[in-house]
Write a protein that holds these residues in place. Structure first.
Motif, PDB file in Angstrom:
ATOM      1  N   GLY A  53     139.460   0.686  77.903  1.00 44.75           N
ATOM      2  CA  GLY A  53     139.612   1.538  77.073  1.00 44.75           C
ATOM      3  C   GLY A  53     139.916   3.538  76.931  1.00 44.75           C
ATOM      4  O   GLY A  53     139.661   3.605  77.723  1.00 44.75           O
ATOM      5  N   PHE A  54     139.331   3.602  75.719  1.00 46.83           N
ATOM      6  CA  PHE A  54     139.212   5.525  75.550  1.00 46.83           C
ATOM      7  C   PHE A  54     138.164   5.795  74.903  1.00 46.83           C
ATOM      8  O   PHE A  54     138.352   5.293  73.679  1.00 46.83           O
ATOM      9  N   ASP A  55     137.990   7.010  75.049  1.00 42.79           N
ATOM     10  CA  ASP A  55     137.330   7.781  74.403  1.00 42.79           C
ATOM     11  C   ASP A  55     137.941   9.285  74.170  1.00 42.79           C
ATOM     12  O   ASP A  55     137.922   9.567  75.345  1.00 42.79           O
ATOM     13  N   SER A  56     138.273   9.970  72.924  1.00 41.92           N
ATOM     14  CA  SER A  56     138.488  11.287  73.587  1.00 41.92           C
ATOM     15  C   SER A  56     137.897  11.797  71.887  1.00 41.92           C
ATOM     16  O   SER A  56     137.943  11.325  70.656  1.00 41.92           O
ATOM     17  N   SER A  57     138.206  13.902  71.738  1.00 44.50           N
ATOM     18  CA  SER A  57     137.754  14.100  70.909  1.00 44.50           C
ATOM     19  C   SER A  57     137.429  15.673  71.568  1.00 44.50           C
ATOM     20  O   SER A  57     137.790  16.018  72.274  1.00 44.50           O
ATOM     21  N   ARG A  68     135.865  19.269  73.918  1.00 40.09           N
ATOM     22  CA  ARG A  68     136.434  18.303  74.343  1.00 40.09           C
ATOM     23  C   ARG A  68     136.187  17.563  75.202  1.00 40.09           C
ATOM     24  O   ARG A  68     135.580  17.713  76.162  1.00 40.09           O
ATOM     25  N   LEU A  69     136.322  16.244  74.661  1.00 38.92           N
ATOM     26  CA  LEU A  69     135.971  14.809  75.577  1.00 38.92           C
ATOM     27  C   LEU A  69     137.096  14.063  76.167  1.00 38.92           C
ATOM     28  O   LEU A  69     138.000  13.564  75.198  1.00 38.92           O
ATOM     29  N   ASP A  70     137.318  13.790  77.110  1.00 38.36           N
ATOM     30  CA  ASP A  70     138.664  12.599  77.552  1.00 38.36           C
ATOM     31  C   ASP A  70     137.856  11.637  78.373  1.00 38.36           C
ATOM     32  O   ASP A  70     137.883  12.209  79.378  1.00 38.36           O
ATOM     33  N   ILE A 118     139.502  22.688  63.265  1.00 39.10           N
ATOM     34  CA  ILE A 118     139.985  21.502  63.806  1.00 39.10           C
ATOM     35  C   ILE A 118     139.161  20.471  64.388  1.00 39.10           C
ATOM     36  O   ILE A 118     139.007  20.810  64.892  1.00 39.10           O
ATOM     37  N   GLU A 119     139.527  19.175  64.211  1.00 39.09           N
ATOM     38  CA  GLU A 119     138.603  18.120  64.708  1.00 39.09           C
ATOM     39  C   GLU A 119     139.115  16.734  64.885  1.00 39.09           C
ATOM     40  O   GLU A 119     140.117  16.670  64.602  1.00 39.09           O
ATOM     41  N   GLN A 120     139.244  15.697  66.144  1.00 38.86           N
ATOM     42  CA  GLN A 120     140.303  15.188  66.300  1.00 38.86           C
ATOM     43  C   GLN A 120     138.773  14.124  67.462  1.00 38.86           C
ATOM     44  O   GLN A 120     138.068  14.848  68.184  1.00 38.86           O
ATOM     45  N   ALA A 121     139.084  13.105  66.616  1.00 39.75           N
ATOM     46  CA  ALA A 121     138.102  12.012  67.814  1.00 39.75           C
ATOM     47  C   ALA A 121     138.437  10.205  67.751  1.00 39.75           C
ATOM     48  O   ALA A 121     139.187   9.829  66.340  1.00 39.75           O
TER      49      ALA A 121
END
Length: 126
Positions: free
Chosen positions: A41-45, A33-35, A52-55
């Motif tokens: 701005g922002f980056d998240s994953s 997990r990355l926040d 399950i994946e999200q970015a």
């Protein structure tokens, strides 16, 4: 004795009808997990042990682009990419339903209307 048997029967039926997870999704672990939230701005994953994946990345103007994915019950990898900006939410991917083609008669009618626009209305004088 009859009441006791009835209570056991009701409890048995309730237990049999209780929702049962047939998947290991409820036991998934977060693999990474990355926040990263910044002034510009922002980056998240997020990645889980069940696929399950999200970015997502966003800028100071509220524009966001990203993707999310999962494994379907049939075992297929489903991925959706998206952009969210001043034009709204715009998802894309092979799994997004598409509208059926316009029937040929309707397409011809639309082409005819475009080729033959109505004459502008003249103002009425009383």
């Amino acid at each position: 004795m009859f009441k006791f048997v009835m209570i056991l029967a009701v409890v048995g039926v309730a237990t049999a009808l209780a929702p049962v997870s047939r998947s290991d999704d409820v036991h998934a672990d977060v693999v990474s997990r990355l926040d990263d939230v910044r002034a510009d701005g922002f980056d998240s994953s997020l990645h889980t042990s069940n696929g399950i994946e999200q970015a997502a990345s966003g800028d100071v103007h509220g524009n966001i682009h990203g993707n999310f994915a999962w494994i379907s019950p049939e075992g297929e990898h489903v991925e959706i990419k998206y952009v969210a900006d001043e034009n709204g939410y715009q998802p894309s991917g092979a799994w997004i339903p598409t509208p059926p083609p316009i029937p040929e008669a309707i397409a011809r009618a639309l082409a005819w209307l475009q080729a033959h626009p109505p004459a502008p209305e003249q103002p009425r004088h009383h």
